[in-house]
Design a protein around this motif. Structure first.
Motif, short mmCIF file in Angstrom:
data_model
loop_
_atom_site.label_atom_id
_atom_site.label_comp_id
_atom_site.label_asym_id
_atom_site.label_seq_id
_atom_site.Cartn_x
_atom_site.Cartn_y
_atom_site.Cartn_z
N PRO A 151 46.84 40.30 54.75
CA PRO A 151 45.46 40.00 55.18
C PRO A 151 44.65 39.36 54.07
CG PRO A 151 45.64 42.32 54.62
CD PRO A 151 47.03 41.73 54.47
N VAL A 152 43.69 38.54 54.46
CA VAL A 152 42.71 37.95 53.56
C VAL A 152 41.44 38.79 53.71
CG1 VAL A 152 41.37 35.89 53.00
CG2 VAL A 152 43.74 35.67 53.81
N VAL A 153 41.13 39.60 52.71
CA VAL A 153 40.07 40.59 52.82
C VAL A 153 38.85 40.15 52.02
CG1 VAL A 153 39.43 43.00 52.50
CG2 VAL A 153 41.78 42.41 53.15
N VAL A 154 37.72 40.05 52.70
CA VAL A 154 36.45 39.68 52.07
C VAL A 154 35.42 40.76 52.39
CG1 VAL A 154 34.63 37.95 51.88
CG2 VAL A 154 36.98 37.23 52.33
N GLY A 155 34.86 41.37 51.37
CA GLY A 155 33.86 42.40 51.60
C GLY A 155 34.37 43.57 52.41
N GLY A 156 35.65 43.90 52.24
CA GLY A 156 36.22 45.05 52.93
C GLY A 156 36.73 44.77 54.33
N ALA A 157 36.59 43.55 54.83
CA ALA A 157 37.03 43.21 56.18
C ALA A 157 38.02 42.06 56.14
CB ALA A 157 35.84 42.84 57.05
N ALA A 158 39.06 42.14 56.95
CA ALA A 158 40.05 41.07 57.03
C ALA A 158 39.46 39.88 57.76
CB ALA A 158 41.31 41.55 57.73
N ARG A 159 39.63 38.70 57.16
CA ARG A 159 39.10 37.47 57.77
C ARG A 159 40.21 36.53 58.23
NH1 ARG A 159 34.00 36.59 55.23
NH2 ARG A 159 34.04 34.43 55.91
N ALA A 160 41.42 36.80 57.79
CA ALA A 160 42.58 35.99 58.19
C ALA A 160 43.82 36.79 57.83
CB ALA A 160 42.57 34.64 57.49
N VAL A 161 44.97 36.34 58.34
CA VAL A 161 46.25 36.95 57.97
C VAL A 161 47.26 35.83 57.74
CG1 VAL A 161 48.16 38.45 58.69
CG2 VAL A 161 45.80 39.07 59.28
N GLU A 183 42.95 33.04 61.88
CA GLU A 183 41.65 33.54 61.47
C GLU A 183 41.22 34.69 62.38
OE1 GLU A 183 38.70 30.46 61.03
OE2 GLU A 183 40.26 28.93 60.77
N VAL A 184 40.36 35.53 61.83
CA VAL A 184 39.85 36.67 62.58
C VAL A 184 38.48 36.31 63.16
CG1 VAL A 184 39.09 39.08 62.44
CG2 VAL A 184 41.09 38.31 61.13
N HIS A 185 38.36 36.50 64.47
CA HIS A 185 37.09 36.29 65.16
C HIS A 185 36.83 37.48 66.08
CE1 HIS A 185 36.73 32.14 63.78
NE2 HIS A 185 37.99 31.96 64.12
N ARG A 221 43.22 34.23 46.59
CA ARG A 221 42.51 32.97 46.31
C ARG A 221 41.64 32.58 47.49
NH1 ARG A 221 47.41 31.41 43.92
NH2 ARG A 221 48.06 30.46 45.88
N LEU A 222 42.20 32.70 48.69
CA LEU A 222 41.43 32.34 49.88
C LEU A 222 40.25 33.28 50.06
CD1 LEU A 222 41.09 30.57 52.35
CD2 LEU A 222 42.75 32.00 53.56
N ALA A 223 40.44 34.55 49.76
CA ALA A 223 39.34 35.51 49.89
C ALA A 223 38.20 35.14 48.94
CB ALA A 223 39.84 36.92 49.59
N ARG A 224 38.53 34.75 47.70
CA ARG A 224 37.49 34.35 46.76
C ARG A 224 36.77 33.09 47.23
NH1 ARG A 224 41.57 35.80 43.04
NH2 ARG A 224 42.12 33.62 42.69
N GLU A 225 37.53 32.16 47.77
CA GLU A 225 36.93 30.93 48.28
C GLU A 225 35.96 31.22 49.42
OE1 GLU A 225 36.76 26.56 48.67
OE2 GLU A 225 37.46 27.89 47.09
#
Length: 217
Positions: free
Chosen positions: A109-119, A37-39, A144-148
């Motif tokens: 990458p898992v991208v939500v709202g233009g930012a990566a939240r996980a890889v 996860e990205v923190h 799928r994870l990004a939508r979740e």
């Protein structure tokens, strides 16, 4: 995984990450998969399947560093057919990666709202470039994870709004506001894949409607 999120309603995002990682591994047969996860802008590796050592556990990947850091920075999938000789990435993490014997690696990458939240990573211990099917499967898992996560973020946002606008005395709450939040909770419950979160959202909708059976129709 949501920055600053403290919602008691929100399940652990790491569980959803782990689920998608296992799903991708099962559908592709890729022997080594891992994720993080990205923190605060950095990637923290935390989930592993098929590894033989603990060398990658707890590794922190800043943007642009290594394969995952490049995927994080560019918000797009990155692959290398032979990690050891790859000139398209930095080699900050040669020791744990090569110590694990990894050669061909992909990072999505898992991208939500233009930012990566996980890889999400997939890897094999031989020089074997990944085909389109494998890459597509990992991209679908990330989507799928990004939508979740996006739905969970919206739930947190709506519940925070409700907490600030709904006082203890419900009689003083604007009826239209309650109806709006109720409707959005039901829509979110229908959109999310997590059964436990679905049940919690529908329970909240029932509490808002005042009808114990209403949200189950």
């Amino acid at each position: 995984m949501a920055p600053g999120s403290s919602s008691l309603l929100r399940p652990r995002d790491s569980d959803a990450l782990r689920s998608e990682l296992r799903r991708a591994a099962g559908h592709t047969g890729v022997p080594v998969v891992f994720a993080g996860e990205v923190h605060d802008g950095a990637l923290y590796l935390s989930e592993f399947l098929g590894t033989r050592t603990n060398g990658l556990a707890g590794v922190v990947v800043p943007p642009r560093a290594g394969l995952g850091g490049r995927a994080l920075d560019e918000s797009r999938p990155i692959t290398v057919p032979d990690y050891r000789s790859a000139s398209s990435i930095t080699h900050h993490f040669d020791r744990p990666v090569l110590g694990e014997g990894l050669r061909s690696i992909l990072a999505v990458p898992v991208v939500v709202g233009g930012a990566a939240r996980a890889v999400l990573y997939g890897a094999v211990r031989e020089r074997l470039p990944f085909g389109d099917r494998v890459l597509s499967t990992f991209v679908q898992a990330a989507d799928r994870l990004a939508r979740e996560l996006a739905v969970r973020d919206e739930v947190d946002r709506r519940m925070a709004m409700l907490a600030h606008t709904v006082p203890d005395d419900r009689d003083s709450v604007a009826e239209s506001e309650v109806r709006e939040v109720y409707a959005e909770l039901r829509i979110l419950a229908d959109d999310i894949d997590d059964p436990d979160l679905q049940q919690r959202l529908r329970g909240l909708a029932r509490r808002l409607s005042g009808n114990p059976d209403d949200a189950d129709r």
